[in-house]
Design an enzyme around this catalytic site. Structure first.
Site, mmCIF file in Angstrom:
data_model
loop_
_atom_site.group_PDB
_atom_site.id
_atom_site.type_symbol
_atom_site.label_atom_id
_atom_site.label_comp_id
_atom_site.label_asym_id
_atom_site.label_seq_id
_atom_site.Cartn_x
_atom_site.Cartn_y
_atom_site.Cartn_z
ATOM 1 N N HIS A 21 17.078 63.631 33.346
ATOM 2 C CA HIS A 21 17.297 62.474 34.230
ATOM 3 C C HIS A 21 18.260 61.502 33.577
ATOM 4 C CE1 HIS A 21 14.081 60.985 31.647
ATOM 5 N NE2 HIS A 21 14.221 59.764 32.123
ATOM 6 N N HIS A 72 18.344 58.286 32.560
ATOM 7 C CA HIS A 72 18.074 57.139 31.681
ATOM 8 C C HIS A 72 18.804 57.258 30.340
ATOM 9 C CE1 HIS A 72 14.159 55.918 33.961
ATOM 10 N NE2 HIS A 72 15.247 55.386 34.483
ATOM 11 N N ASP A 130 18.071 56.522 27.319
ATOM 12 C CA ASP A 130 17.384 57.082 26.147
ATOM 13 C C ASP A 130 17.272 58.614 26.224
ATOM 14 O OD1 ASP A 130 15.539 56.787 28.247
ATOM 15 O OD2 ASP A 130 13.837 56.499 26.903
ATOM 16 N N HIS A 131 17.822 59.209 27.283
ATOM 17 C CA HIS A 131 17.882 60.673 27.411
ATOM 18 C C HIS A 131 19.323 61.179 27.489
ATOM 19 C CE1 HIS A 131 13.479 61.309 28.326
ATOM 20 N NE2 HIS A 131 13.613 60.005 28.413
ATOM 21 N N HIS A 133 9.587 59.540 38.536
ATOM 22 C CA HIS A 133 10.034 58.617 37.480
ATOM 23 C C HIS A 133 11.431 58.116 37.838
ATOM 24 C CE1 HIS A 133 10.593 56.992 33.454
ATOM 25 N NE2 HIS A 133 11.670 57.720 33.296
ATOM 26 N N ASP A 156 10.540 62.603 31.437
ATOM 27 C CA ASP A 156 9.560 61.520 31.515
ATOM 28 C C ASP A 156 8.653 61.670 32.736
ATOM 29 O OD1 ASP A 156 10.662 60.486 29.255
ATOM 30 O OD2 ASP A 156 11.667 58.792 30.230
ATOM 31 N N HIS A 173 8.653 61.836 25.325
ATOM 32 C CA HIS A 173 8.201 60.830 24.354
ATOM 33 C C HIS A 173 6.819 61.159 23.813
ATOM 34 C CE1 HIS A 173 11.467 58.059 25.528
ATOM 35 N NE2 HIS A 173 11.219 58.457 26.764
#
Ligand code: ZN
Length: 246
Positions: free
Chosen positions: A37, A39, A41-42, A93, A118, A156
Site C-alpha cells: 500500500h 503509506h 513507511d512502506h 487500512h 498493515d 509492524h
C-alpha cells in the site's frame, strides 16, 4: 527480505538504507520490490532501491507509489526469481491495499508465506484510514481462509500491545494466554514475534474471531449493541474499542 540463492526480494521498504546494508552483507542482488500500500513507511525506500538496483517494482493498481511499477489487482501475480505470488485485494487500512501470497515451497523458500502489510497484524488489524469496516472484515475473511501453516509477515511488530487488547476482549482464551507468554518471552530477548502463523491468529486474534460467541458477547457488552447487531457493526465496535484502548 526474501532470499533465493544470490538474489533477494524486499517487501514494503520504508527506508532504503537497511536494505542496501543487507544486500551488501549478503552479497545479494535485488530482483524485485513488492509494495502492499502507498503509506510512506512502506514505500519510502522504493525509488532509491529501484534506481540503484534496477529491481522490478510491483504494487497496488489503485494507489500511487513513488516509482514506476507494475500495477496488480486480485487474481494477478507478481513473478520474480521463479516465485509466483498471488495477489489479493484487501481494502480497509487503505482503499487499494493488496496482499502477496506465496502458496508453495519453491527453491528453498519456505512457504506458504503471506505479506499483508498493515491489514492483519499478529493479534490485531490495521486502522481504517480509507476503507469501511465492511471492507476490512471482508479483507480479513479473505486472509483467514489461507492455510493454517501460512507464515504471516505483517508490516509492524505491534504484537504485545495487540495481545493486551485481545486479552481484555477474551480473558478466558487459553490459546491467547499461552501465545502471549511465548511472545513476551521472545520480546524480552529482543527477538521478533513475527512471522506469525495463520492457524495461531485464528485462535487468538479477536479481529478474526468476531463471530465467536466470546468475542460477540464482549463487544456487545462493551459497546452496548443490541443482540441483532449486524456483523459489520460488531466488527466496527471492536475496532473502535481497540482505538480507545489504553
Ligand atoms: Zn499503512
Amino acid at each position: 527480505m526474501l532470499q533465493a540463492g544470490s538474489h533477494a526480494i524486499v517487501v514494503d521498504p520504508g527506508d532504503a538504507e537497511p536494505v542496501f546494508e543487507a544486500l551488501e552483507r549478503g552479497q545479494l542482488q535485488l530482483a524485485a520490490i513488492l509494495v502492499t500500500h502507498h503509506h510512506a513507511d512502506h514505500t519510502g525506500g522504493v525509488a532509491a532501491l529501484r534506481e540503484a538496483t534496477g529491481a522490478t517494482v510491483f504494487g497496488p493498481a489503485s494507489e500511487t507509489i513513488p516509482a514506476p511499477y507494475t500495477p496488480l489487482v486480485q487474481g494477478e501475480h507478481a513473478e520474480a526469481l521463479g516465485l509466483r505470488f498471488e495477489v489479493f485485494d484487501i481494502p480497509g487500512h487503505t482503499a487499494g491495499h493488496i496482499a502477496f501470497f506465496l502458496p508453495a515451497d519453491t527453491d528453498g523458500v519456505q512457504a506458504p508465506l503471506l505479506f499483508c502489510g498493515d491489514t492483519l497484524f499478529s493479534g490485531g488489524c490495521g486502522r481504517l484510514f480509507e476503507g469501511t469496516p465492511a471492507q476490512m472484515l471482508a479483507s480479513l475473511d479473505t486472509l483467514a481462509m489461507l492455510p493454517a501453516d501460512t507464515r504471516v509477515c505483517c508490516g509492524h511488530e505491534y504484537t504485545l500491545a495487540n495481545l493486551r487488547f485481545a486479552r481484555a476482549v477474551e480473558p478466558d482464551n487459553t490459546d491467547l494466554t499461552q501465545y502471549m507468554a511465548r511472545c513476551e518471552s521472545l520480546r524480552a530477548q529482543d527477538v521478533p514475534t513475527l512471522p506469525s502463523r495463520l492457524g495461531t491468529e485464528r485462535l487468538i486474534n479477536p479481529f478474526l474471531r468476531t463471530r465467536e460467541a466470546t468475542v460477540l458477547q464482549a463487544v456487545r457488552a462493551h459497546a452496548r449493541l443490541t443482540p441483532d447487531a449486524a456483523e459489520t457493526e460488531v466488527f466496527a465496535a471492536l475496532r473502535q474499542w481497540k482505538n480507545d484502548f489504553r
